[in-house]
Design a protein around this motif. Sequence first.
Motif, PDB file in Angstrom:
ATOM      1  N   ASP A  29     -33.628  -4.638 -17.918  1.00  0.00           N
ATOM      2  CA  ASP A  29     -34.068  -3.681 -18.938  1.00  0.00           C
ATOM      3  C   ASP A  29     -33.633  -2.252 -18.655  1.00  0.00           C
ATOM      4  N   HIS A  30     -32.762  -2.053 -17.676  1.00  0.00           N
ATOM      5  CA  HIS A  30     -32.340  -0.710 -17.275  1.00  0.00           C
ATOM      6  C   HIS A  30     -30.848  -0.523 -17.522  1.00  0.00           C
ATOM      7  N   THR A  31     -30.438   0.705 -17.762  1.00  0.00           N
ATOM      8  CA  THR A  31     -29.027   1.036 -17.892  1.00  0.00           C
ATOM      9  C   THR A  31     -28.389   0.958 -16.516  1.00  0.00           C
ATOM     10  N   HIS A  32     -27.212   0.348 -16.427  1.00  0.00           N
ATOM     11  CA  HIS A  32     -26.488   0.267 -15.163  1.00  0.00           C
ATOM     12  C   HIS A  32     -25.282   1.182 -15.240  1.00  0.00           C
ATOM     13  N   LEU A  33     -25.213   2.138 -14.318  1.00  0.00           N
ATOM     14  CA  LEU A  33     -24.054   3.006 -14.188  1.00  0.00           C
ATOM     15  C   LEU A  33     -23.220   2.436 -13.050  1.00  0.00           C
ATOM     16  N   ALA A  34     -22.168   1.704 -13.392  1.00  0.00           N
ATOM     17  CA  ALA A  34     -21.358   1.001 -12.405  1.00  0.00           C
ATOM     18  C   ALA A  34     -20.094   1.798 -12.091  1.00  0.00           C
ATOM     19  N   LEU A  35     -19.901   2.135 -10.820  1.00  0.00           N
ATOM     20  CA  LEU A  35     -18.676   2.819 -10.419  1.00  0.00           C
ATOM     21  C   LEU A  35     -17.486   1.892 -10.638  1.00  0.00           C
ATOM     22  N   VAL A  36     -16.438   2.427 -11.250  1.00  0.00           N
ATOM     23  CA  VAL A  36     -15.243   1.629 -11.524  1.00  0.00           C
ATOM     24  C   VAL A  36     -13.983   2.393 -11.120  1.00  0.00           C
ATOM     25  N   ARG A  37     -12.932   1.627 -10.824  1.00  0.00           N
ATOM     26  CA  ARG A  37     -11.582   2.151 -10.619  1.00  0.00           C
ATOM     27  C   ARG A  37     -10.732   1.599 -11.753  1.00  0.00           C
ATOM     28  N   VAL A  38      -9.643   2.262 -12.075  1.00  0.00           N
ATOM     29  CA  VAL A  38      -8.756   1.778 -13.133  1.00  0.00           C
ATOM     30  C   VAL A  38      -7.412   1.412 -12.522  1.00  0.00           C
ATOM     31  N   THR A  39      -6.990   0.182 -12.783  1.00  0.00           N
ATOM     32  CA  THR A  39      -5.699  -0.326 -12.337  1.00  0.00           C
ATOM     33  C   THR A  39      -5.018  -0.981 -13.530  1.00  0.00           C
ATOM     34  N   ASP A  40      -3.791  -0.572 -13.798  1.00  0.00           N
ATOM     35  CA  ASP A  40      -3.020  -1.113 -14.922  1.00  0.00           C
ATOM     36  C   ASP A  40      -3.796  -1.044 -16.235  1.00  0.00           C
ATOM     37  N   GLY A  41      -4.540   0.045 -16.429  1.00  0.00           N
ATOM     38  CA  GLY A  41      -5.264   0.266 -17.676  1.00  0.00           C
ATOM     39  C   GLY A  41      -6.586  -0.467 -17.810  1.00  0.00           C
ATOM     40  N   LEU A  42      -6.985  -1.219 -16.780  1.00  0.00           N
ATOM     41  CA  LEU A  42      -8.254  -1.958 -16.835  1.00  0.00           C
ATOM     42  C   LEU A  42      -9.217  -1.437 -15.770  1.00  0.00           C
ATOM     43  N   ALA A  43     -10.507  -1.425 -16.101  1.00  0.00           N
ATOM     44  CA  ALA A  43     -11.545  -0.931 -15.187  1.00  0.00           C
ATOM     45  C   ALA A  43     -12.152  -2.089 -14.405  1.00  0.00           C
ATOM     46  N   TYR A  44     -12.262  -1.902 -13.095  1.00  0.00           N
ATOM     47  CA  TYR A  44     -12.842  -2.906 -12.206  1.00  0.00           C
ATOM     48  C   TYR A  44     -13.963  -2.277 -11.399  1.00  0.00           C
TER      49      TYR A  44
END
Length: 91
Positions: A29-44
Amino acid sequence: MTFSSCGAGNPTTAARGVTLGGPVPGRGDHTHLALVRVTDGLAYPVPHVASSMLRGLARSVGFAVVAPGTSGAEGDVLPLVPLPVFAEERP
């Protein structure tokens, strides 16, 4: 999606979207702020994100925002809060 100002004199920041290259779990029930990196235009999602680890933060471009009650699947487009958070801090 627009976020309100976080402090005096800081302008409102509009979030841009990122396409996920891998799944990002939700947080119930909570918002998740997930750290991401971008590789080849996609976020992981990045590893090493415990409170005592800065490696994940250092390799991130921002936070993908996973809405309450949802998860992010590969191919989903989620809002991104870029790092640094304030426009005047960006190179």
